[in-house]
Design an enzyme around this catalytic site. Sequence first.
Site, PDB file in Angstrom:
ATOM      1  CE  LYS A  51     -19.663 -17.552 128.499  1.00  0.00           C
ATOM      2  NZ  LYS A  51     -19.763 -18.161 129.838  1.00  0.00           N
ATOM      3  CB  VAL A  72     -12.272 -22.367 130.813  1.00  0.00           C
ATOM      4  CG1 VAL A  72     -11.709 -22.811 129.482  1.00  0.00           C
ATOM      5  CG2 VAL A  72     -13.132 -21.131 130.669  1.00  0.00           C
ATOM      6  CE1 TYR A  73     -16.087 -18.728 132.854  1.00  0.00           C
ATOM      7  CE2 TYR A  73     -18.395 -19.258 133.229  1.00  0.00           C
ATOM      8  CZ  TYR A  73     -17.438 -18.433 132.693  1.00  0.00           C
ATOM      9  OH  TYR A  73     -17.813 -17.310 131.994  1.00  0.00           O
ATOM     10  CB  SER A  74     -14.011 -24.288 138.661  1.00  0.00           C
ATOM     11  OG  SER A  74     -14.147 -23.052 139.320  1.00  0.00           O
ATOM     12  N   GLY A  96     -13.948 -27.207 134.468  1.00  0.00           N
ATOM     13  CA  GLY A  96     -15.090 -28.062 134.158  1.00  0.00           C
ATOM     14  C   GLY A  96     -16.004 -28.357 135.321  1.00  0.00           C
TER      15      GLY A  96
END
Length: 322
Positions: free
Chosen positions: A88, A60-62, A64
């Site tokens: 994650k 989910v960070y940015s 992908g």
Amino acid sequence: MQYVKLGSTGLDVSRICLGCMTYGLPDRGVHEWTLDEEASRPLIRQALEAGITFFDTANVYSDGTSEEIVGRALRDFARRDEIVLATKVHGRMRPGPNGAGLSRKAVMTEIDNSLARLGTDYVDLYQIHRFDPQTPVEETMEALHDLVKAGKVRYIGASSMYAWQFAKMQYTAERHGWTRFVTMQNHYNLLYREEEREMLPLCADQGVGVLPWSPLARGRLTRDWGTVTERSSRDNFGSTLYQEGDHAIVDAVGRIAAGRGVPRARVALAWLLHQDTVTAPIIGAAKPQHIEDAVAAVELELTEKEIEELESPYTPHPIAGH
């Protein structure tokens, strides 16, 4: 740099883990303060040169793009078999009823998407980002076990949840002969020590490695109380984690750092590294100094008196970070 076993496994990791939420396209997520690829790559390279071999990101960070940036940098700067790469699953990655969570469908879909973005055929540590109350525990644990058996994942880990939830998932895996979690990535620092009540004793008893996120309390432990930065002014989630009385702990960090002649970050990280349950704090690094301080903290030995001064002002907090 020092290296330790990851929990009760035979895997060696650096005592500092580089958290990669900082790296990603600013227009592709909720974090406007992230660094694009050009700004991220020198920091990832600096971490490798300092002996950091452990890297943690999430799908989910940015949206992908963190995985993409980190994957390309590690391919260019390191040998795959010499690094430990973690990501994650849980958060929403696409619209629709199956675009988030820990169902078998979501887990199986998202590992393939993460591997494609990272440019690798396996991840060393695959972590559930949060507990999913909408999915049977048996479904999630069997799916994760199948990923290990398929060779897409080497080890599995969990992140912030209640100790009873973690114990339930571990028991379910053991009862069925499935792969158990080897790590817990939880919210733990000088300003938030509620994990010491149940989660950390559970991890110690079960041989689970602890990887604290936000080890510097979103930077609050590195500056005078009340100081506002560009990131803190936009960090809605971070503003819910701490409380006004925490300033006494921040002041103690400042006094000890001044007496030692070192930056406050080193003192706060050194305290975490003194905790027997902690394997490797996950640090964010937006500047070279952040990596330098983290690496130096590994060698900083605090006295019993200093540790008492840091710990004594603590007061109970509401559960935060789940």
